[in-house]
Design a protein around this motif. Structure first.
Motif, short mmCIF file in Angstrom:
data_model
loop_
_atom_site.label_atom_id
_atom_site.label_comp_id
_atom_site.label_asym_id
_atom_site.label_seq_id
_atom_site.Cartn_x
_atom_site.Cartn_y
_atom_site.Cartn_z
N ALA A 21 -6.57 11.69 -7.61
CA ALA A 21 -6.83 10.46 -6.87
C ALA A 21 -7.52 9.39 -7.43
CB ALA A 21 -5.68 10.06 -5.36
N HIS A 27 -14.77 3.32 -7.79
CA HIS A 27 -15.87 4.11 -6.60
C HIS A 27 -16.16 5.33 -5.95
CE1 HIS A 27 -11.50 2.76 -5.98
NE2 HIS A 27 -11.98 3.93 -4.97
N VAL A 81 -7.82 8.44 1.57
CA VAL A 81 -6.25 8.52 1.00
C VAL A 81 -6.62 8.40 -0.36
CG1 VAL A 81 -6.94 5.59 1.59
CG2 VAL A 81 -4.41 7.04 2.45
N VAL A 83 -3.33 8.40 -3.12
CA VAL A 83 -1.69 8.60 -3.38
C VAL A 83 -1.66 8.93 -5.35
CG1 VAL A 83 0.69 7.37 -4.33
CG2 VAL A 83 -1.14 6.89 -2.44
N GLN A 88 1.41 5.49 -7.45
CA GLN A 88 0.34 4.37 -7.53
C GLN A 88 2.05 3.16 -7.33
OE1 GLN A 88 -3.39 4.34 -8.35
NE2 GLN A 88 -3.83 6.29 -7.32
N ARG A 89 1.44 1.95 -6.33
CA ARG A 89 1.36 0.72 -6.06
C ARG A 89 3.32 1.14 -6.44
NH1 ARG A 89 -2.31 -3.82 -8.30
NH2 ARG A 89 -4.47 -1.58 -7.34
N LEU A 90 3.79 1.82 -4.71
CA LEU A 90 5.11 2.23 -4.61
C LEU A 90 5.46 2.04 -3.85
CD1 LEU A 90 6.21 4.97 -7.47
CD2 LEU A 90 7.11 2.49 -7.69
N GLY A 91 4.56 2.28 -2.21
CA GLY A 91 4.69 1.78 -1.02
C GLY A 91 3.60 2.59 -0.35
N GLY A 93 0.94 4.72 -0.45
CA GLY A 93 -0.94 4.49 0.66
C GLY A 93 -0.44 2.98 1.51
N GLN A 94 0.30 2.25 1.66
CA GLN A 94 0.70 1.61 3.52
C GLN A 94 1.20 2.33 3.59
OE1 GLN A 94 1.83 -2.46 3.04
NE2 GLN A 94 1.51 -2.68 0.32
N ASP A 117 -11.61 -1.38 -0.06
CA ASP A 117 -11.46 -2.90 -1.13
C ASP A 117 -10.87 -3.64 0.09
OD1 ASP A 117 -10.73 -4.40 -2.06
OD2 ASP A 117 -10.09 -3.79 -4.25
N TYR A 120 -7.38 -4.73 -0.16
CA TYR A 120 -6.36 -3.98 0.20
C TYR A 120 -5.68 -3.58 1.75
CZ TYR A 120 -2.80 0.54 0.56
OH TYR A 120 -2.19 1.13 0.48
N TYR A 121 -7.03 -3.88 2.12
CA TYR A 121 -6.59 -3.13 3.72
C TYR A 121 -6.77 -4.19 5.05
CZ TYR A 121 -7.99 0.96 2.06
OH TYR A 121 -8.25 2.89 2.07
N ARG A 123 -4.68 -6.61 5.06
CA ARG A 123 -2.97 -6.70 5.25
C ARG A 123 -2.93 -5.47 6.78
NH1 ARG A 123 -0.68 -4.81 -0.37
NH2 ARG A 123 -3.22 -4.85 -1.11
C1 LIG Z 1 -6.05 2.94 -3.01
C2 LIG Z 1 -4.60 3.38 -2.57
C3 LIG Z 1 -4.45 4.13 -1.62
C4 LIG Z 1 -3.71 2.34 -2.21
O1 LIG Z 1 -2.27 3.26 -2.91
P1 LIG Z 1 -0.53 2.64 -3.13
O2 LIG Z 1 0.02 4.02 -2.87
O3 LIG Z 1 -1.11 3.10 -4.48
O4 LIG Z 1 -0.63 0.92 -2.56
P2 LIG Z 1 0.36 0.85 -1.91
O5 LIG Z 1 1.68 0.50 -2.86
O6 LIG Z 1 0.79 1.15 -0.79
O7 LIG Z 1 0.51 -0.49 -2.21
C5 LIG Z 1 0.30 -1.48 -3.31
C6 LIG Z 1 -0.36 -3.30 -2.63
O8 LIG Z 1 -2.18 -2.58 -2.97
C7 LIG Z 1 -2.60 -3.55 -3.93
N1 LIG Z 1 -3.40 -2.45 -3.96
C8 LIG Z 1 -3.44 -0.93 -4.47
N2 LIG Z 1 -4.96 -0.64 -4.82
C9 LIG Z 1 -5.66 -2.06 -4.85
C10 LIG Z 1 -6.87 -1.36 -4.11
N3 LIG Z 1 -7.38 -0.69 -4.61
N4 LIG Z 1 -7.48 -3.07 -4.42
C11 LIG Z 1 -6.79 -3.62 -4.01
N5 LIG Z 1 -5.67 -2.99 -4.03
C12 LIG Z 1 -4.64 -2.91 -4.51
C13 LIG Z 1 -1.48 -3.45 -4.25
O9 LIG Z 1 -1.64 -4.62 -5.57
C14 LIG Z 1 -0.25 -4.10 -3.88
O10 LIG Z 1 -0.50 -4.90 -3.50
P3 LIG Z 1 0.92 -6.20 -2.86
O11 LIG Z 1 1.67 -5.03 -1.64
O12 LIG Z 1 1.09 -7.23 -2.76
O13 LIG Z 1 2.55 -6.13 -4.37
C15 LIG Z 1 -4.24 4.34 -3.81
O14 LIG Z 1 -3.79 3.17 -5.41
C16 LIG Z 1 -5.12 5.38 -4.28
O15 LIG Z 1 -5.28 6.12 -4.20
N6 LIG Z 1 -6.43 4.96 -5.14
C17 LIG Z 1 -7.54 5.98 -5.65
C18 LIG Z 1 -7.95 5.89 -4.40
C19 LIG Z 1 -8.54 5.39 -3.57
O16 LIG Z 1 -9.56 4.53 -4.59
N7 LIG Z 1 -8.51 5.19 -2.84
C20 LIG Z 1 -8.96 4.53 -1.35
C21 LIG Z 1 -10.32 4.18 -1.50
S1 LIG Z 1 -10.45 3.04 0.03
#
Ligand SMILES: CC(C)(COP(=O)(O)OP(=O)(O)OC[C@H]1O[C@@H](n2cnc3c(N)ncnc32)[C@H](O)[C@@H]1OP(=O)(O)O)[C@@H](O)C(=O)NCCC(=O)NCCS
Length: 164
Positions: A21, A27, A81, A83, A88-91, A93-94, A117, A120-121, A123
């Motif tokens: 991931a 970052h 955290v 995914v 990813q982007r399927l909900g 992470g949330q 970020d 993201y957080y 919300r």
């Molecule tokens: C960050 C992470 C955990 C989010 O999980 P995810 O399942 O992809 O995200 P979700 O589907 O729950 O959320 C999607 C929403 O978040 C937004 N989003 C996802 N990653 C984002 C990011 N890095 N910055 C801002 N917004 C982000 C999407 O645009 C989407 O927005 P919307 O609901 O308004 O359309 C995942 O992308 C991941 O594993 N990233 C790599 C590891 C990482 O960066 N972890 C967090 C470190 S702080």
């Protein structure tokens, strides 16, 4: 999708998922999987939830205790955290983060901090706070969420497992 606490049989898959991931993120430090292992070894994984889809591990979130100087008990840090990139982007992470915050409420946590970020957080209710600093300074990436009470003041340190 099922979200549940980690089991011993998940440990290798969590390590692989975390590495994957963060691999292509700007970052990522490359140490996230090691941090999860160290937290587990130190018995500091207060929360460790996995997301399972079609019998495969597609997400993971960890929470661990943090310290605040001057002392304020029952605060936790959220992360890493992860995914799986193709999920990813399927909900997921949330859903994991909401479930982790519920677990922290069950633990009667006072609050939760993280580095991440704000786009993201935000919300989930996380916000940066001039009264709560990280390594002596404020950063828009360092954010807190109150779970009990409405204020906290001090400088936060993550668990030593996060140290280089
Ligand atoms: C960050 C992470 C955990 C989010 O999980 P995810 O399942 O992809 O995200 P979700 O589907 O729950 O959320 C999607 C929403 O978040 C937004 N989003 C996802 N990653 C984002 C990011 N890095 N910055 C801002 N917004 C982000 C999407 O645009 C989407 O927005 P919307 O609901 O308004 O359309 C995942 O992308 C991941 O594993 N990233 C790599 C590891 C990482 O960066 N972890 C967090 C470190 S702080």
């Amino acid at each position: 999708m099922e979200i549940r606490s980690e089991r011993p049989a998940d440990v290798v898959a969590i390590c692989e998922l975390t590495t994957l991931a963060f691999k292509n993120t700007a970052h990522g430090s490359g140490t996230e999987a090691l941090i999860v292992e160290r937290l587990r070894a130190a018995k500091a994984l207060a929360v460790s939830l996995v997301a399972i889809e079609d019998d495969e591990l597609v997400g993971h979130v960890a929470c661990s205790p943090v310290t605040i100087e001057p002392d304020q008990p029952d605060w936790y840090g959220l992360g890493p955290v992860s995914v799986r990139p193709d999920h990813q982007r399927l909900g997921i992470g949330q859903a994991l983060i909401h479930a982790a915050l519920d677990e922290l409420r069950n633990l009667e946590a006072a609050g939760c901090v993280l580095l991440g970020d704000p786009g993201y957080y935000h919300r989930f209710g996380f916000a940066s706070d001039a009264a709560l600093t990280y390594r002596g300074s404020r950063s828009r990436y360092f954010q807190r969420l109150f779970l009990r009470g409405t204020s906290a003041t001090g400088d936060v340190s993550f668990h030593p497992s996060f140290d280089d």
